[in-house]
Scaffold this active site. Structure first.
Site, PDB file in Angstrom:
ATOM      1  N   LYS A  52      41.097  33.906  34.823  1.00  0.00           N
ATOM      2  CA  LYS A  52      39.736  33.361  34.905  1.00  0.00           C
ATOM      3  C   LYS A  52      39.351  33.395  36.382  1.00  0.00           C
ATOM      4  O   LYS A  52      39.575  32.448  37.117  1.00  0.00           O
ATOM      5  CB  LYS A  52      39.754  31.920  34.375  1.00  0.00           C
ATOM      6  CG  LYS A  52      38.412  31.352  33.992  1.00  0.00           C
ATOM      7  CD  LYS A  52      38.464  29.848  33.896  1.00  0.00           C
ATOM      8  CE  LYS A  52      38.994  29.342  32.571  1.00  0.00           C
ATOM      9  NZ  LYS A  52      38.885  27.852  32.496  1.00  0.00           N
TER      10      LYS A  52
ATOM     11  N   ASP B  12      43.564  30.075  37.040  1.00  0.00           N
ATOM     12  CA  ASP B  12      42.207  29.548  37.148  1.00  0.00           C
ATOM     13  C   ASP B  12      41.900  29.442  38.649  1.00  0.00           C
ATOM     14  O   ASP B  12      41.567  30.438  39.283  1.00  0.00           O
ATOM     15  CB  ASP B  12      42.226  28.200  36.414  1.00  0.00           C
ATOM     16  CG  ASP B  12      40.900  27.481  36.372  1.00  0.00           C
ATOM     17  OD1 ASP B  12      39.992  27.844  37.108  1.00  0.00           O
ATOM     18  OD2 ASP B  12      40.775  26.523  35.593  1.00  0.00           O
TER      19      ASP B  12
ATOM     20  N   GLU C  49      52.764  33.181  33.086  1.00  0.00           N
ATOM     21  CA  GLU C  49      51.822  32.061  33.027  1.00  0.00           C
ATOM     22  C   GLU C  49      50.832  32.236  31.886  1.00  0.00           C
ATOM     23  O   GLU C  49      50.624  33.352  31.403  1.00  0.00           O
ATOM     24  CB  GLU C  49      51.039  31.978  34.347  1.00  0.00           C
ATOM     25  CG  GLU C  49      51.404  30.798  35.224  1.00  0.00           C
ATOM     26  CD  GLU C  49      50.992  29.427  34.653  1.00  0.00           C
ATOM     27  OE1 GLU C  49      50.743  29.296  33.425  1.00  0.00           O
ATOM     28  OE2 GLU C  49      50.935  28.479  35.431  1.00  0.00           O
ATOM     29  N   ASP C  50      50.226  31.136  31.477  1.00  0.00           N
ATOM     30  CA  ASP C  50      49.209  31.216  30.436  1.00  0.00           C
ATOM     31  C   ASP C  50      47.860  31.652  31.006  1.00  0.00           C
ATOM     32  O   ASP C  50      47.188  32.512  30.460  1.00  0.00           O
ATOM     33  CB  ASP C  50      49.075  29.888  29.673  1.00  0.00           C
ATOM     34  CG  ASP C  50      48.866  28.681  30.590  1.00  0.00           C
ATOM     35  OD1 ASP C  50      48.911  28.825  31.829  1.00  0.00           O
ATOM     36  OD2 ASP C  50      48.678  27.572  30.055  1.00  0.00           O
TER      37      ASP C  50
ATOM     38  N   LYS D 159      53.951  24.124  29.663  1.00  0.00           N
ATOM     39  CA  LYS D 159      54.247  24.517  28.304  1.00  0.00           C
ATOM     40  C   LYS D 159      53.372  25.691  27.867  1.00  0.00           C
ATOM     41  O   LYS D 159      53.676  26.378  26.901  1.00  0.00           O
ATOM     42  CB  LYS D 159      53.946  23.348  27.333  1.00  0.00           C
ATOM     43  CG  LYS D 159      54.667  22.073  27.662  1.00  0.00           C
ATOM     44  CD  LYS D 159      54.160  20.932  26.764  1.00  0.00           C
ATOM     45  CE  LYS D 159      54.828  19.616  27.180  1.00  0.00           C
ATOM     46  NZ  LYS D 159      54.156  18.469  26.585  1.00  0.00           N
ATOM     47  N   GLY D 160      52.269  25.888  28.581  1.00  0.00           N
ATOM     48  CA  GLY D 160      51.223  26.800  28.106  1.00  0.00           C
ATOM     49  C   GLY D 160      51.653  28.223  27.841  1.00  0.00           C
ATOM     50  O   GLY D 160      51.100  28.890  26.975  1.00  0.00           O
TER      51      GLY D 160
ATOM     52  N   ARG E 112      47.421  24.102  21.044  1.00  0.00           N
ATOM     53  CA  ARG E 112      48.291  25.183  21.511  1.00  0.00           C
ATOM     54  C   ARG E 112      48.673  26.110  20.357  1.00  0.00           C
ATOM     55  O   ARG E 112      49.018  27.263  20.568  1.00  0.00           O
ATOM     56  CB  ARG E 112      49.587  24.603  22.112  1.00  0.00           C
ATOM     57  CG  ARG E 112      49.380  23.792  23.368  1.00  0.00           C
ATOM     58  CD  ARG E 112      50.732  23.505  24.010  1.00  0.00           C
ATOM     59  NE  ARG E 112      50.695  22.443  25.004  1.00  0.00           N
ATOM     60  CZ  ARG E 112      50.369  22.606  26.277  1.00  0.00           C
ATOM     61  NH1 ARG E 112      50.014  23.788  26.713  1.00  0.00           N
ATOM     62  NH2 ARG E 112      50.380  21.589  27.112  1.00  0.00           N
TER      63      ARG E 112
ATOM     64  N   ASP F 215      46.036  24.432  25.978  1.00  0.00           N
ATOM     65  CA  ASP F 215      45.724  23.153  25.353  1.00  0.00           C
ATOM     66  C   ASP F 215      44.490  22.489  25.930  1.00  0.00           C
ATOM     67  O   ASP F 215      44.020  22.839  27.009  1.00  0.00           O
ATOM     68  CB  ASP F 215      46.893  22.197  25.550  1.00  0.00           C
ATOM     69  CG  ASP F 215      47.028  21.782  27.020  1.00  0.00           C
ATOM     70  OD1 ASP F 215      47.091  22.664  27.882  1.00  0.00           O
ATOM     71  OD2 ASP F 215      47.031  20.563  27.297  1.00  0.00           O
TER      72      ASP F 215
ATOM     73  N   PHE G 237      36.093  26.930  29.339  1.00  0.00           N
ATOM     74  CA  PHE G 237      37.349  26.286  28.962  1.00  0.00           C
ATOM     75  C   PHE G 237      37.812  26.853  27.621  1.00  0.00           C
ATOM     76  O   PHE G 237      37.075  26.869  26.649  1.00  0.00           O
ATOM     77  CB  PHE G 237      37.184  24.766  28.873  1.00  0.00           C
ATOM     78  CG  PHE G 237      38.498  24.059  28.797  1.00  0.00           C
ATOM     79  CD1 PHE G 237      39.286  23.917  29.932  1.00  0.00           C
ATOM     80  CD2 PHE G 237      38.985  23.573  27.585  1.00  0.00           C
ATOM     81  CE1 PHE G 237      40.519  23.298  29.871  1.00  0.00           C
ATOM     82  CE2 PHE G 237      40.223  22.953  27.524  1.00  0.00           C
ATOM     83  CZ  PHE G 237      40.984  22.816  28.662  1.00  0.00           C
ATOM     84  N   VAL G 238      39.048  27.360  27.593  1.00  0.00           N
ATOM     85  CA  VAL G 238      39.561  27.985  26.371  1.00  0.00           C
ATOM     86  C   VAL G 238      40.811  27.259  25.873  1.00  0.00           C
ATOM     87  O   VAL G 238      41.513  26.608  26.652  1.00  0.00           O
ATOM     88  CB  VAL G 238      39.893  29.484  26.590  1.00  0.00           C
ATOM     89  CG1 VAL G 238      38.648  30.290  26.901  1.00  0.00           C
ATOM     90  CG2 VAL G 238      40.924  29.664  27.700  1.00  0.00           C
TER      91      VAL G 238
HETATM   92  P1  IMP Z   1      45.019  26.489  38.280  1.00  0.00           P
HETATM   93  O1  IMP Z   1      45.945  25.760  39.199  1.00  0.00           O
HETATM   94  O2  IMP Z   1      43.606  26.014  38.426  1.00  0.00           O
HETATM   95  O3  IMP Z   1      45.114  27.991  38.358  1.00  0.00           O
HETATM   96  O4  IMP Z   1      45.371  25.991  36.841  1.00  0.00           O
HETATM   97  C1  IMP Z   1      46.312  26.571  36.078  1.00  0.00           C
HETATM   98  C2  IMP Z   1      46.609  25.709  34.879  1.00  0.00           C
HETATM   99  O5  IMP Z   1      45.462  24.981  34.452  1.00  0.00           O
HETATM  100  C3  IMP Z   1      47.003  26.566  33.709  1.00  0.00           C
HETATM  101  O6  IMP Z   1      48.382  26.837  33.714  1.00  0.00           O
HETATM  102  C4  IMP Z   1      46.551  25.729  32.541  1.00  0.00           C
HETATM  103  O7  IMP Z   1      47.560  24.818  32.191  1.00  0.00           O
HETATM  104  C5  IMP Z   1      45.351  24.964  33.052  1.00  0.00           C
HETATM  105  N1  IMP Z   1      44.066  25.589  32.666  1.00  0.00           N
HETATM  106  C6  IMP Z   1      43.188  26.247  33.457  1.00  0.00           C
HETATM  107  N2  IMP Z   1      42.133  26.692  32.770  1.00  0.00           N
HETATM  108  C7  IMP Z   1      42.331  26.320  31.489  1.00  0.00           C
HETATM  109  C8  IMP Z   1      41.589  26.502  30.262  1.00  0.00           C
HETATM  110  O8  IMP Z   1      40.509  27.122  30.178  1.00  0.00           O
HETATM  111  N3  IMP Z   1      42.145  25.967  29.136  1.00  0.00           N
HETATM  112  C9  IMP Z   1      43.327  25.300  29.133  1.00  0.00           C
HETATM  113  N4  IMP Z   1      44.048  25.111  30.250  1.00  0.00           N
HETATM  114  C10 IMP Z   1      43.560  25.610  31.421  1.00  0.00           C
HETATM  115 MG    MG Z   2      49.908  25.897  32.496  1.00  0.00          MG
END
Ligand code: IMP
Ligand code: MG
Length: 191
Positions: free
Chosen positions: A142, A114, A110-111, A54-55, A177, A171, A164-165
């Protein structure tokens, strides 16, 4: 109203636990730049924006209105974070695209990237579907916790520190959100 009484009245936009990283104006200015680039690069192509729910819904809504082209949108939902803040790397498709992407030029929206585990898996899945091209737009990057270092983000909103944001679609356990800005949570235990 004082900041304190606004808190009592339930204002989240002025919650002192949030430190604003980018405000509405800065976000809109950056998205206009991204939109112009995408408009130039995709002129004459059949473009589909694939939003990862949803992000990315708020980023999608602003980004699509900054792209002056004939385009369509579609949605996918995958689970990676299960209400917590750690990535597992397991990606489950909760909602798949409504339409085929064969022959189309796709930008995955994507939002935040990470570790990159979610996106890498999602791109692998989409890669097998015969799109003409697949690129990635992420509102936030990030880079510090990245595991999938080979992952390339083609259109990045902002590069942020390893904090963490929340806000602007992002969210914490489903909440925040709706904040119109991106904020670092100063004390996650107090959310
Ligand atoms: P990844 O698989 O670690 O790249 O995670 C991606 C997903 O983790 C994103 O689409 C977000 O939903 C969530 N996420 C990662 N970092 C944050 C953050 O700082 N705040 C909120 N959601 C996050
Ligand atoms: Mg996401």
């Amino acid at each position: 109203m004082t900041a304190e009484s606004q808190q009592i009245a339930g204002s989240e936009f002025t919650n002192p636990n949030f430190e604003v990283l980018y405000n509405q104006e800065q976000i809109q200015a950056r998205i206009q730049e991204l939109g112009k680039r995408i408009t130039r690069e995709y002129a004459g192509k059949e473009l589909v924006l694939v939003s990862v729910l949803k992000g990315s819904c708020i980023f999608l809504a602003d980004l699509m209105r900054s792209i002056d082209l004939n385009l369509t949108i579609d949605f996918m939902a995958v689970s990676s974070y299960k209400d917590g803040t750690k990535s597992t790397g397991d990606v489950e498709i909760l909602k798949d695209l409504s339409n085929p992407i064969r022959g189309k030029h796709v930008i995955v929206v994507e939002d935040i990237v990470d570790t990159g585990l979610t996106l890498s898996r999602l791109l692998e899945i989409l890669d097998s579907r015969g799109a003409a091209s697949i690129k990635l737009a992420s509102f936030l990057d990030k880079p510090e916790p990245r595991i999938k270092t080979e992952l390339q983000i083609d259109f990045t909103g902002f590069v942020i520190p390893n904090k963490f944001v929340v806000g602007y679609g992002l969210d914490a356990a489903g909440r925040y959100r709706n904040l119109p800005f991106i904020a670092v949570v100063k004390n996650p235990a107090e959310l």
